[in-house]
Design a protein around this motif. Structure first.
Motif, PDB file in Angstrom:
ATOM      1  N   ASN A  71       2.860  -5.000  -5.388  1.00 24.53           N
ATOM      2  CA  ASN A  71       3.885  -4.536  -4.449  1.00 24.53           C
ATOM      3  C   ASN A  71       5.005  -5.950  -4.555  1.00 24.53           C
ATOM      4  OD1 ASN A  71       4.829  -4.362  -1.834  1.00 24.53           O
ATOM      5  ND2 ASN A  71       2.320  -3.183  -1.366  1.00 24.53           N
ATOM      6  N   CYS A  92       3.485  -1.911   3.617  1.00 24.51           N
ATOM      7  CA  CYS A  92       2.674  -0.301   3.213  1.00 24.51           C
ATOM      8  C   CYS A  92       3.106   1.297   2.499  1.00 24.51           C
ATOM      9  CB  CYS A  92       1.946   0.294   4.914  1.00 24.51           C
ATOM     10  SG  CYS A  92       1.260  -1.049   5.363  1.00 24.51           S
ATOM     11  N   GLN A  95       2.856   0.773  -0.551  1.00 25.87           N
ATOM     12  CA  GLN A  95       1.467   0.704  -1.390  1.00 25.87           C
ATOM     13  C   GLN A  95       1.642   2.375  -1.558  1.00 25.87           C
ATOM     14  OE1 GLN A  95       0.237  -2.330  -2.325  1.00 25.87           O
ATOM     15  NE2 GLN A  95      -1.545  -2.178  -0.616  1.00 25.87           N
ATOM     16  N   HIS A  99       0.872   4.136  -5.085  1.00 27.01           N
ATOM     17  CA  HIS A  99      -0.773   5.276  -4.907  1.00 27.01           C
ATOM     18  C   HIS A  99       0.217   6.359  -5.590  1.00 27.01           C
ATOM     19  CE1 HIS A  99      -3.844   7.394  -3.779  1.00 27.01           C
ATOM     20  NE2 HIS A  99      -4.487   6.801  -3.870  1.00 27.01           N
ATOM     21  N   ARG A 105      -4.072   1.097  -5.083  1.00 27.40           N
ATOM     22  CA  ARG A 105      -3.369   0.259  -4.502  1.00 27.40           C
ATOM     23  C   ARG A 105      -3.114  -1.228  -4.392  1.00 27.40           C
ATOM     24  NH1 ARG A 105      -2.903   4.231   0.087  1.00 27.40           N
ATOM     25  NH2 ARG A 105      -3.613   5.506  -0.598  1.00 27.40           N
ATOM     26  N   CYS A 127      -2.598  -3.014   5.309  1.00 26.08           N
ATOM     27  CA  CYS A 127      -2.327  -2.797   4.429  1.00 26.08           C
ATOM     28  C   CYS A 127      -2.630  -2.845   2.779  1.00 26.08           C
ATOM     29  CB  CYS A 127      -0.641  -3.546   3.712  1.00 26.08           C
ATOM     30  SG  CYS A 127       0.749  -2.721   5.456  1.00 26.08           S
ATOM     31  N   VAL A 129      -3.717  -5.628   0.970  1.00 28.70           N
ATOM     32  CA  VAL A 129      -2.937  -6.776   0.529  1.00 28.70           C
ATOM     33  C   VAL A 129      -4.166  -8.402   0.745  1.00 28.70           C
ATOM     34  CG1 VAL A 129      -1.480  -8.517   0.554  1.00 28.70           C
ATOM     35  CG2 VAL A 129      -1.020  -6.231   0.252  1.00 28.70           C
TER      36      VAL A 129
END
Length: 196
Positions: A71, A92, A95, A99, A105, A127, A129
Motif C-alpha cells: 500500500n 484504508c 487497502q 483487496h 490486504r 487499516c 498495517v
C-alpha cells in the motif's frame, strides 16, 4: 486497541540481503516483468491508485511473476499533519482497492515522501498495517543515495527505486546497477516481507 505499526528504513536480516521496492505503480517498462521473472527477483511494489489508473493489469503480471503488492495510498498526499479521517481514508481506501484487484490486504505501507506522524501510525494500524516502510537507500538516477550511515549498500537495506517513466537512466538500467552494486558487496536481493 491495535498497537501502532513500527516504522522501518532498514531490516535486520540474518542473511546478507537488500530489499528492492518500487513506488506508485507508474512503471510501464514491459521488460520489468521479464526481469523479475527471469531473475526470480523478489521485489515489493508500493501502489498508489491514482497513479496506476487503468494499469492494474500490468501490475497483476508483475505479481504473477513474484512481485509483492503493498500500500502507498489512494492519491499520494503528504500525510503528516492531515486529520485522522483523511489519513485513514487514504490508507484504508487503498487497502480496499488492492483487496478488490488482487484479493489481498497488504500488511506493509509506505507513506508518500516518507512523511508520517503519530496519526499516520494510528490510521495505518486501524487499516491492518503491521509496518510502515521507509528506505535507507534510493535509486533516483545513476547512483544510489543514502539517508543515513555508510554510503554503500549494507545487509538489511531497503532500497527505493524511482519508477517514473521520465527518470533516467531507465528503470531496468537502474535496477541492473543496483543488482551489480549488491553483488559487488556480497549481497543478494531478499523479499522484504520475509524480514519485517
Amino acid at each position: 486497541m491495535t498497537p501502532p505499526p513500527r516504522a522501518v528504513a532498514h531490516a535486520q536480516p540474518a542473511d546478507r540481503v537488500v530489499s528492492l521496492t518500487y513506488d506508485d505503480g507508474a512503471e510501464r517498462a514491459p521488460r520489468l516483468v521479464d526481469m523479475v521473472r527471469d531473475l526470480r527477483l523478489p521485489v515489493s511494489m508500493f501502489l498508489t491508485d491514482s497513479v496506476i489508473g487503468p494499469g492494474y493489469g500490468r501490475l497483476a503480471r508483475l505479481q504473477s511473476v513474484g512481485a509483492s503488492v503493498q500500500n502507498h495510498t489512494l492519491d499520494h498526499p503528504a500525510l503528516r499533519g492531515l486529520p485522522y479521517a483523511g489519513q485513514r481514508a487514504e490508507i484504508c481506501g487503498q487497502q480496499e482497492k488492492l483487496h478488490a484487484r488482487f484479493g489481498i490486504r497488504p500488511r506493509l505501507f509506505r507513506p508518500p515522501y516518507g512523511a508520517y506522524d503519530t496519526t499516520t501510525l494510528r490510521a495505518a494500524a486501524d487499516c491492518g498495517v503491521s509496518a510502515l516502510v521507509l528506505w535507507r537507500a534510493s535509486m533516483d538516477a545513476g547512483e544510489p543515495t543514502f539517508t543515513t550511515g555508510a554510503r554503500h549498500l549494507r545487509p538489511g537495506d531497503i532500497v527505493s527505486v524511482a519508477s517514473g517513466e521520465s527518470t533516467r537512466p531507465s528503470l531496468i538500467d537502474r535496477t541492473r546497477r543496483l543488482l551489480r552494486e549488491a553483488e559487488g558487496r556480497g549481497l543478494t536481493v531478499g523479499r522484504l516481507e520475509d524480514y519485517l
